[in-house]
Scaffold this active site. Structure first.
Site, mmCIF file in Angstrom:
data_model
loop_
_atom_site.group_PDB
_atom_site.id
_atom_site.type_symbol
_atom_site.label_atom_id
_atom_site.label_comp_id
_atom_site.label_asym_id
_atom_site.label_seq_id
_atom_site.Cartn_x
_atom_site.Cartn_y
_atom_site.Cartn_z
ATOM 1 N N HIS A 46 -40.592 -68.592 3.738
ATOM 2 C CA HIS A 46 -40.791 -67.235 3.224
ATOM 3 C C HIS A 46 -40.051 -66.201 4.071
ATOM 4 O O HIS A 46 -39.662 -65.146 3.572
ATOM 5 C CB HIS A 46 -42.285 -66.906 3.165
ATOM 6 C CG HIS A 46 -43.068 -67.889 2.355
ATOM 7 N ND1 HIS A 46 -42.891 -68.034 1.001
ATOM 8 C CD2 HIS A 46 -43.998 -68.811 2.718
ATOM 9 C CE1 HIS A 46 -43.686 -68.993 0.553
ATOM 10 N NE2 HIS A 46 -44.368 -69.488 1.563
ATOM 11 N N CYS B 87 -52.766 -44.921 -7.326
ATOM 12 C CA CYS B 87 -52.531 -43.867 -8.323
ATOM 13 C C CYS B 87 -53.225 -44.329 -9.601
ATOM 14 O O CYS B 87 -54.198 -45.083 -9.535
ATOM 15 C CB CYS B 87 -51.048 -43.552 -8.492
ATOM 16 S SG CYS B 87 -50.018 -44.877 -9.161
ATOM 17 N N ASP C 67 -52.988 -40.191 -5.549
ATOM 18 C CA ASP C 67 -52.776 -38.940 -6.288
ATOM 19 C C ASP C 67 -54.107 -38.512 -6.923
ATOM 20 O O ASP C 67 -55.169 -39.091 -6.643
ATOM 21 C CB ASP C 67 -51.622 -39.079 -7.293
ATOM 22 C CG ASP C 67 -51.964 -39.971 -8.483
ATOM 23 O OD1 ASP C 67 -53.103 -40.503 -8.556
ATOM 24 O OD2 ASP C 67 -51.091 -40.140 -9.359
ATOM 25 N N THR D 147 -52.046 -46.275 -12.081
ATOM 26 C CA THR D 147 -51.752 -47.699 -12.314
ATOM 27 C C THR D 147 -51.349 -48.449 -11.047
ATOM 28 O O THR D 147 -51.313 -49.682 -11.052
ATOM 29 C CB THR D 147 -50.569 -47.828 -13.288
ATOM 30 O OG1 THR D 147 -49.437 -47.150 -12.697
ATOM 31 C CG2 THR D 147 -50.887 -47.232 -14.648
ATOM 32 N N HIS E 91 -46.697 -64.617 1.392
ATOM 33 C CA HIS E 91 -45.332 -64.996 1.001
ATOM 34 C C HIS E 91 -44.320 -63.865 1.188
ATOM 35 O O HIS E 91 -43.165 -64.132 1.520
ATOM 36 C CB HIS E 91 -45.300 -65.422 -0.470
ATOM 37 C CG HIS E 91 -45.955 -66.760 -0.710
ATOM 38 N ND1 HIS E 91 -45.749 -67.487 -1.855
ATOM 39 C CD2 HIS E 91 -46.826 -67.484 0.036
ATOM 40 C CE1 HIS E 91 -46.453 -68.620 -1.802
ATOM 41 N NE2 HIS E 91 -47.125 -68.629 -0.656
HETATM 42 C C1 RB5 Z 1 -50.796 -39.635 -13.272
HETATM 43 O O1 RB5 Z 1 -51.264 -39.175 -14.513
HETATM 44 C C2 RB5 Z 1 -50.222 -41.021 -13.403
HETATM 45 O O2 RB5 Z 1 -49.013 -40.984 -14.076
HETATM 46 C C3 RB5 Z 1 -50.057 -41.660 -12.032
HETATM 47 O O3 RB5 Z 1 -51.287 -41.681 -11.379
HETATM 48 C C4 RB5 Z 1 -49.571 -43.093 -12.014
HETATM 49 O O4 RB5 Z 1 -50.306 -43.905 -12.863
HETATM 50 C C5 RB5 Z 1 -48.128 -43.295 -12.135
HETATM 51 O O5 RB5 Z 1 -47.599 -44.409 -12.042
#
Ligand code: RB5
Length: 147
Positions: free
Chosen positions: A133, A65, A8, A67, A98
């Site tokens: 596994h 993204c 993203d 996180t 695994h």
């Molecule tokens: C975008 O601001 C953020 O929410 C997205 O990149 C991500 O971290 C969502 O899990």
């Protein structure tokens, strides 16, 4: 391998670095991600890569993204997808060995480019170990089949 990658707006720069890195390792890359910093919706990108992997248009996928969490949750809604969030290379290797993860995800706001490259390399060079596994991965598919 043929590798589907998406991201993203939070991960445009890291995605570019990872695309170059993966190509440098000799793999083919299909870029389903955004190349714009304009705010967008990570589920769309998680789904694109998940569908490519589930349809076997790609051997595996990489999702990035902010996180790695939202985009992996979205990808895991597609049947047959096992997407694992990895913030370091040991988890990435074990996710393949695994769990036979067919997608890895990480966060551009969590890991820097060097760790991201280590995560990708650990995942791409690992092999599923099968054996005990295999049964556990089959059990995940059984849960999915009940939905
Ligand atoms: C975008 O601001 C953020 O929410 C997205 O990149 C991500 O971290 C969502 O899990």
């Amino acid at each position: 391998m043929r590798i589907a990658i998406a991201n993203d707006h939070a991960a445009v720069e890291l995605k570019k670095e990872i695309v170059d890195y993966v190509r440098g390792l000799g793999h083919e890359v299909i870029n389903y991600g955004t190349d714009s910093h304009e705010s967008c919706h990570y589920p769309e990108y998680g789904e694109k890569v998940a569908r490519a992997v589930a349809a076997k248009d790609a051997d595996c996928g990489i999702l990035i993204c902010g996180t790695g969490v939202g985009i992996s949750i979205a990808a895991n809604k597609v049947k047959g997808v096992r997407a694992a969030v990895c913030s370091e290379p040991v988890t990435a290797r074990l996710a393949k060995e695994h769990n036979n993860a067919n997608i890895i995800a990480f966060g551009a706001r969590i890991v820097g480019p060097e760790t991201a490259r280590e995560i990708v390399k650990a995942y791409l060079t690992a092999e599923f170990l099968g054996g005990r596994h295999e049964r556990r991965v089959d059990m995940i598919a059984e849960i999915e089949a009940c939905n």
